[in-house]
Design a protein around this motif. Structure first.
Motif, short mmCIF file in Angstrom:
data_model
loop_
_atom_site.label_atom_id
_atom_site.label_comp_id
_atom_site.label_asym_id
_atom_site.label_seq_id
_atom_site.Cartn_x
_atom_site.Cartn_y
_atom_site.Cartn_z
N ARG A 72 0.85 -1.19 0.00
CA ARG A 72 0.00 0.00 0.00
C ARG A 72 0.89 1.25 0.00
NH1 ARG A 72 -2.42 -3.72 -1.06
NH2 ARG A 72 -4.22 -4.68 0.00
N LYS A 73 0.64 2.15 -0.95
CA LYS A 73 1.47 3.35 -1.05
C LYS A 73 1.15 4.33 0.07
CE LYS A 73 3.08 7.05 -4.04
NZ LYS A 73 3.05 7.69 -5.37
N ILE A 74 2.19 4.89 0.64
CA ILE A 74 2.08 5.92 1.66
C ILE A 74 2.80 7.15 1.14
CG2 ILE A 74 2.58 6.54 4.05
CD1 ILE A 74 2.50 3.55 4.72
N GLU A 75 2.09 8.25 0.99
CA GLU A 75 2.65 9.44 0.38
C GLU A 75 3.72 10.07 1.27
OE1 GLU A 75 1.98 10.30 -2.59
OE2 GLU A 75 0.13 9.18 -3.02
N ALA A 76 4.61 10.83 0.63
CA ALA A 76 5.61 11.59 1.38
C ALA A 76 4.92 12.47 2.41
CB ALA A 76 6.44 12.44 0.42
N THR A 77 5.53 12.59 3.57
CA THR A 77 4.86 13.31 4.66
C THR A 77 5.87 13.86 5.65
OG1 THR A 77 3.07 13.11 6.29
CG2 THR A 77 4.64 11.29 6.18
N THR A 78 5.41 14.77 6.48
CA THR A 78 6.13 15.22 7.66
C THR A 78 5.22 14.99 8.85
OG1 THR A 78 7.38 16.92 6.46
CG2 THR A 78 7.16 17.20 8.85
N GLU A 94 11.01 6.76 23.96
CA GLU A 94 10.06 7.41 23.05
C GLU A 94 10.29 8.91 22.91
OE1 GLU A 94 5.97 6.63 23.95
OE2 GLU A 94 6.40 4.56 24.49
N VAL A 95 11.14 9.49 23.72
CA VAL A 95 11.35 10.93 23.70
C VAL A 95 12.67 11.26 23.03
CG1 VAL A 95 9.92 11.28 25.75
CG2 VAL A 95 12.38 10.89 26.03
N PRO A 96 12.75 12.49 22.48
CA PRO A 96 11.76 13.57 22.49
C PRO A 96 10.78 13.44 21.33
CG PRO A 96 13.74 14.36 21.44
CD PRO A 96 14.02 12.95 21.88
N LEU A 97 9.68 14.17 21.42
CA LEU A 97 8.79 14.36 20.28
C LEU A 97 9.58 15.17 19.25
CD1 LEU A 97 5.80 13.98 19.34
CD2 LEU A 97 5.39 16.29 20.23
N HIS A 98 9.63 14.70 18.02
CA HIS A 98 10.48 15.37 17.03
C HIS A 98 9.88 15.23 15.63
CE1 HIS A 98 11.64 11.16 17.07
NE2 HIS A 98 12.24 11.31 15.90
N SER A 99 10.20 16.18 14.78
CA SER A 99 9.67 16.20 13.42
C SER A 99 10.48 15.29 12.51
CB SER A 99 9.69 17.63 12.88
OG SER A 99 9.14 17.69 11.59
N VAL A 100 9.77 14.52 11.68
CA VAL A 100 10.40 13.60 10.74
C VAL A 100 9.81 13.82 9.35
CG1 VAL A 100 10.49 11.16 10.04
CG2 VAL A 100 11.01 11.80 12.40
N ASP A 101 10.67 13.86 8.35
CA ASP A 101 10.25 13.93 6.95
C ASP A 101 10.46 12.57 6.31
OD1 ASP A 101 9.89 16.70 7.31
OD2 ASP A 101 11.94 17.12 6.70
N THR A 231 19.45 10.79 15.00
CA THR A 231 19.15 10.55 13.59
C THR A 231 18.76 11.84 12.88
OG1 THR A 231 16.89 9.96 14.28
CG2 THR A 231 18.44 8.15 13.88
N PRO A 232 18.94 11.90 11.55
CA PRO A 232 18.55 13.08 10.79
C PRO A 232 17.04 13.22 10.73
CG PRO A 232 19.21 11.33 9.31
CD PRO A 232 19.54 10.86 10.71
N GLN A 233 16.56 14.38 10.36
CA GLN A 233 15.12 14.59 10.26
C GLN A 233 14.53 13.87 9.06
OE1 GLN A 233 13.69 18.62 10.82
NE2 GLN A 233 11.91 18.30 9.50
N ARG A 234 15.27 13.79 7.97
CA ARG A 234 14.74 13.19 6.75
C ARG A 234 15.08 11.70 6.67
NH1 ARG A 234 12.39 14.32 2.10
NH2 ARG A 234 12.99 13.26 0.18
N ASN A 235 14.05 10.88 6.49
CA ASN A 235 14.20 9.43 6.33
C ASN A 235 15.16 8.82 7.35
OD1 ASN A 235 12.50 9.51 4.04
ND2 ASN A 235 14.24 9.98 2.72
N PRO A 236 14.91 9.04 8.64
CA PRO A 236 15.86 8.55 9.65
C PRO A 236 15.88 7.03 9.77
CG PRO A 236 13.86 9.34 10.69
CD PRO A 236 13.74 9.70 9.24
N VAL A 237 17.06 6.50 9.98
CA VAL A 237 17.24 5.09 10.35
C VAL A 237 18.50 5.04 11.19
CG1 VAL A 237 18.42 4.57 8.17
CG2 VAL A 237 17.51 2.70 9.55
N ARG A 287 10.04 1.88 -3.83
CA ARG A 287 9.88 2.08 -5.27
C ARG A 287 8.69 2.95 -5.64
NH1 ARG A 287 10.58 -4.18 -6.64
NH2 ARG A 287 9.65 -4.24 -4.56
N ALA A 288 7.97 3.45 -4.62
CA ALA A 288 6.85 4.33 -4.89
C ALA A 288 7.20 5.78 -4.58
CB ALA A 288 5.63 3.92 -4.06
N THR A 289 8.51 6.10 -4.52
CA THR A 289 8.91 7.45 -4.14
C THR A 289 8.51 8.47 -5.18
OG1 THR A 289 11.08 7.01 -5.10
CG2 THR A 289 10.85 6.73 -2.73
#
Length: 293
Positions: A72-78, A94-101, A231-237, A287-289
């Motif tokens: 199932r495709k999940i659109e790009a999001t923040t 679980e902390v801190p609450l943080h923004s992820v792209d 971890t970075p804000q964008r696509n963190p792993v 592959r759905a990027t």
């Protein structure tokens, strides 16, 4: 890499990635397969890459036949990942609450089942009761999950992808009100202490089943209590397997879990080599990027 080291790695790769007449791996040690595939990726050597490509030669066909219908495709999001410090009730990193792209990705609608895992390991289904074919595969290590994902042309979801796919960035604790959790999850209050077939509870709004309960699910990430700060804000792993850091994240809760442990943001972790009767995984891919990603 000197010649001797390269020759040793080539021989190790041939041993680990040999395919039998049925097209299945000869090596039964998925930790070794993962280690060799990782070394090959780091080496950037044409001969080694050829060995790895031969090992995965039919991955695309397996993906098209068996996996594509589940994705199932999940659109790009923040979205806001984790829990605010003032709201954290239990210590699980679980902390801190943080923004992820997140770039767009796809997530399988169900956990990998015994039947699906049998593509790679036919012994899983050889003597299985037919009623269990559609149960989530469990008693699999992180290495088992990683190798199967690669074998079918996919990967494990990152922790951030898993969390968003579960709750869609909602501030709520589950994908539903707590009093409705029994409709969406098999857990300690309604499972009867047994594993259930996939798709026997309600899906979330993305059409994903069992994101809460039934079987915990391995993610790509290594676990650290402070990984959200690292971890970075964008696509963190976070991290890879290292000698001193072998725990991997798993999410979602299982059939024995309390409601608290099935929360969207709850983090569990186990050594990558371990397995448990309530621990499985689901697949993701990129592959759905979107074109700009």
């Amino acid at each position: 890499m000197n010649v001797r080291t390269r020759d040793r790695l080539i021989q190790r790769a041939k041993n680990a990635l040999m395919i039998n007449s049925s097209g299945l791996p000869e090596c039964r040690d998925n930790k070794e397969i993962y280690a060799v595939m990782t070394l090959i990726e780091q080496a950037s050597d044409a001969d080694l890459s050829e060995i790895a490509n031969a090992f995965l030669i039919d991955a695309g066909n397996r993906a098209a036949e068996h996996i594509e219908p589940l994705l199932r495709k999940i659109e790009a999001t923040t979205f806001s990942m984790g829990t605010a410090a003032e709201d954290a009730r239990h210590f699980s990193g679980e902390v801190p609450l943080h923004s992820v792209d997140l770039a767009a990705y796809r997530m399988a609608s169900t956990a990998v089942t015994n039947e699906l895992f049998g593509l790679l390991d036919p012994t899983r289904t050889k003597d299985l009761d037919p009623r269990e074919l559609h149960h989530p595969v469990v008693n699999v290590s992180w290495f088992d999950a990683w190798v199967f994902a690669a074998w079918v042309g996919c990967r494990l979801p990152t922790e951030a992808e898993w969390e968003y796919a579960c709750g869609l960035g909602s501030a709520e604790q589950w994908c539903c009100p707590q009093e409705q959790l029994v409709e969406y999850a098999w857990f300690s209050e309604n499972s009867g202490s047994v594993l259930w077939p996939t798709q026997t509870r309600e899906p979330n709004s993305l059409g994903l089943y069992d994101m809460h309960g039934n079987a915990w699910e391995w993610c790509q990430d290594s676990f650290h209590t402070d990984s959200y700060r690292r971890t970075p804000q964008r696509n963190p792993v976070y991290g890879e397997i290292t000698e001193g850091h072998t725990h991997k994240v798993n999410r979602g809760g299982g059939f024995l879990a309390l409601p608290e442990m099935c929360r969207t943001r709850y983090r569990m972790h186990d050594p990558a080599h371990t397995w448990a009767m309530d621990l499985g995984f689901r697949l993701a891919d990129s592959r759905a990027t979107d074109p700009e990603d």
